[in-house]
Write an enzyme that holds these catalytic residues in place. Structure first.
Site, mmCIF file in Angstrom:
data_model
loop_
_atom_site.group_PDB
_atom_site.id
_atom_site.type_symbol
_atom_site.label_atom_id
_atom_site.label_comp_id
_atom_site.label_asym_id
_atom_site.label_seq_id
_atom_site.Cartn_x
_atom_site.Cartn_y
_atom_site.Cartn_z
ATOM 1 N N GLY A 249 0.822 -1.215 0.000
ATOM 2 C CA GLY A 249 0.000 0.000 0.000
ATOM 3 C C GLY A 249 0.846 1.251 0.000
ATOM 4 O O GLY A 249 0.502 2.257 0.624
ATOM 5 N N SER B 55 1.530 3.336 -2.408
ATOM 6 C CA SER B 55 1.270 4.328 -3.458
ATOM 7 C C SER B 55 0.652 5.614 -2.931
ATOM 8 O O SER B 55 0.566 6.599 -3.665
ATOM 9 C CB SER B 55 0.358 3.728 -4.537
ATOM 10 O OG SER B 55 -0.899 3.365 -3.979
ATOM 11 N N GLY C 153 -0.836 7.861 1.021
ATOM 12 C CA GLY C 153 -1.105 7.910 2.453
ATOM 13 C C GLY C 153 0.041 7.483 3.344
ATOM 14 O O GLY C 153 1.205 7.827 3.131
ATOM 15 N N ASP D 40 -0.574 -7.136 -5.923
ATOM 16 C CA ASP D 40 -1.985 -7.085 -5.558
ATOM 17 C C ASP D 40 -2.183 -8.143 -4.484
ATOM 18 O O ASP D 40 -1.958 -9.334 -4.733
ATOM 19 C CB ASP D 40 -2.836 -7.391 -6.794
ATOM 20 C CG ASP D 40 -4.334 -7.379 -6.511
ATOM 21 O OD1 ASP D 40 -4.724 -7.395 -5.327
ATOM 22 O OD2 ASP D 40 -5.118 -7.368 -7.475
ATOM 23 N N SER E 263 -3.147 -1.902 11.700
ATOM 24 C CA SER E 263 -4.542 -2.136 12.038
ATOM 25 C C SER E 263 -5.245 -0.788 12.059
ATOM 26 O O SER E 263 -5.129 -0.004 11.123
ATOM 27 C CB SER E 263 -4.631 -2.863 13.391
ATOM 28 O OG SER E 263 -5.960 -3.092 13.763
ATOM 29 N N TYR F 229 -15.503 -3.681 7.673
ATOM 30 C CA TYR F 229 -14.164 -3.112 7.891
ATOM 31 C C TYR F 229 -13.678 -3.440 9.296
ATOM 32 O O TYR F 229 -12.554 -3.912 9.488
ATOM 33 C CB TYR F 229 -14.187 -1.594 7.677
ATOM 34 C CG TYR F 229 -12.898 -0.930 8.094
ATOM 35 C CD1 TYR F 229 -11.747 -1.073 7.331
ATOM 36 C CD2 TYR F 229 -12.820 -0.187 9.283
ATOM 37 C CE1 TYR F 229 -10.555 -0.483 7.729
ATOM 38 C CE2 TYR F 229 -11.634 0.403 9.680
ATOM 39 C CZ TYR F 229 -10.504 0.245 8.893
ATOM 40 O OH TYR F 229 -9.312 0.818 9.291
ATOM 41 N N ALA G 63 -14.695 -5.815 11.234
ATOM 42 C CA ALA G 63 -14.470 -7.265 11.337
ATOM 43 C C ALA G 63 -13.074 -7.637 10.844
ATOM 44 O O ALA G 63 -12.376 -8.445 11.466
ATOM 45 C CB ALA G 63 -15.533 -8.012 10.539
ATOM 46 N N SER G 64 -12.646 -7.005 9.761
ATOM 47 C CA SER G 64 -11.317 -7.311 9.209
ATOM 48 C C SER G 64 -10.214 -6.863 10.156
ATOM 49 O O SER G 64 -9.201 -7.554 10.315
ATOM 50 C CB SER G 64 -11.139 -6.664 7.828
ATOM 51 O OG SER G 64 -10.973 -5.256 7.917
ATOM 52 N N LYS G 65 -10.407 -5.724 10.817
ATOM 53 C CA LYS G 65 -9.368 -5.199 11.708
ATOM 54 C C LYS G 65 -9.385 -5.881 13.079
ATOM 55 O O LYS G 65 -8.321 -6.115 13.671
ATOM 56 C CB LYS G 65 -9.525 -3.676 11.860
ATOM 57 C CG LYS G 65 -9.239 -2.905 10.573
ATOM 58 C CD LYS G 65 -7.820 -3.140 10.059
ATOM 59 C CE LYS G 65 -7.487 -2.267 8.864
ATOM 60 N NZ LYS G 65 -6.118 -2.497 8.353
#
Length: 270
Positions: free
Chosen positions: A9, A11, A13, A53, A131, A145, A147-149
């Site tokens: 990630g 690219s 931020g 990816d 996280s 979102y 749930a994923s974290k």
């Protein structure tokens, strides 16, 4: 010899800010993302760019192979790739929910699997999982979102205990509000998913609240400096937090009951 770091990630931020800072500090940095065209400036600054990816296994396998062929080692993996799928749980399709988990959790786990044999061979290494305070605190309209974290937090705890015997450290970073394209994408997803249905009023309130606080979000360099502190530490803590409202909200989560937290959060939707 300089440590070799892979950042996903990278690219935009926090990922890009971290890559820029670590390059200045003399680390060998591999920046990975799908949108490699957005990393030309990183390449000019000395980063090595990989098109990865995290939902494509072959791209991850080839990326790690390239690092090992070039550097003979990989010291630090910063799992930063991710996005926020927002929308009411009733409205989000299972296909979209599975993609959220694929990007934020399963892709991260697979990349971790790929680097661990090399770190084990070196008898050292570090996995830094980005996280969110959203891995400890759940808001309405962000169920998948969160749930994923939440899952990432648990995965990191298990992994930390498993790989300690091999000299490998696992650290979790929990950002609060940070200036990036993340929130715009999350709100766009929310509008597409739920703005015209039963949860439309909640969506509108969430967007209005987000706009109010947007200017108070921290610069991504705040998190980049936090990551630098972690990887430079001989004995890092298991978790670090930073960014707008991160520490106060995590403290409130510890001391308030579920019903008190619900009341506080839902107060933002009135």
């Amino acid at each position: 010899m300089s440590k070799v770091i892979l950042i996903t990630g990278a690219s935009s931020g926090m990922g890009k800010a971290t890559a820029e800072l670590l390059l200045k500090k003399g680390y060998i940095v591999y920046g990975a993302a799908r949108r490699t065209e957005k990393m030309k400036d990183l390449k000019q600054a000395g980063a090595k760019i990989l098109e990865i990816d995290v939902t494509n296994d072959q791209s991850m396998v080839l990326g790690i192979q390239q690092i090992i062929e070039n550097e003979k080692q990989i010291d630090i993996l910063i799992n930063n790739a991710g996005f926020g799928l927002y929308g009411a749980i009733e409205d989000v399709t299972m296909e979209s929910a599975k993609y959220q988990m694929e990007v934020n959790l399963f892709g991260l786990a697979r990349l971790t699997q790929l680097v661990l044999p090399h770190m084990r061979e070196q008898s050292n290494g570090m996995i830094v999982n980005i996280s969110s305070i959203g891995g400890k605190i759940a808001n309405p309209l962000g169920g998948w979102y969160h749930a994923s974290k939440f899952a990432l937090e648990a995965l990191s705890d298990s992994l930390r205990m498993e790989v300690k015997q091999f000299g490998i450290k696992v650290v979790v970073i929990e950002p609060g509000g940070v200036k990036s394209e993340w929130s715009d994408i999350a709100m766009e997803n929310a509008q597409k998913t739920s703005a015209n249905g039963l949860y439309g009023k909640m969506i509108q309130k969430m967007i209005e609240t987000g706009k109010k606080f947007k200017d108070r979000n921290a610069e991504p360099e705040i998190i980049a400096n936090l990551i630098l502190k972690v990887i430079a530490s001989r004995k890092p803590k298991t978790r670090y937090s930073g960014g707008f409202m991160a520490k106060p909200l995590l403290l409130l989560r510890k001391i308030l009951s579920d019903s008190q937290m619900d009341k506080m959060i839902l107060g933002q939707f009135k």
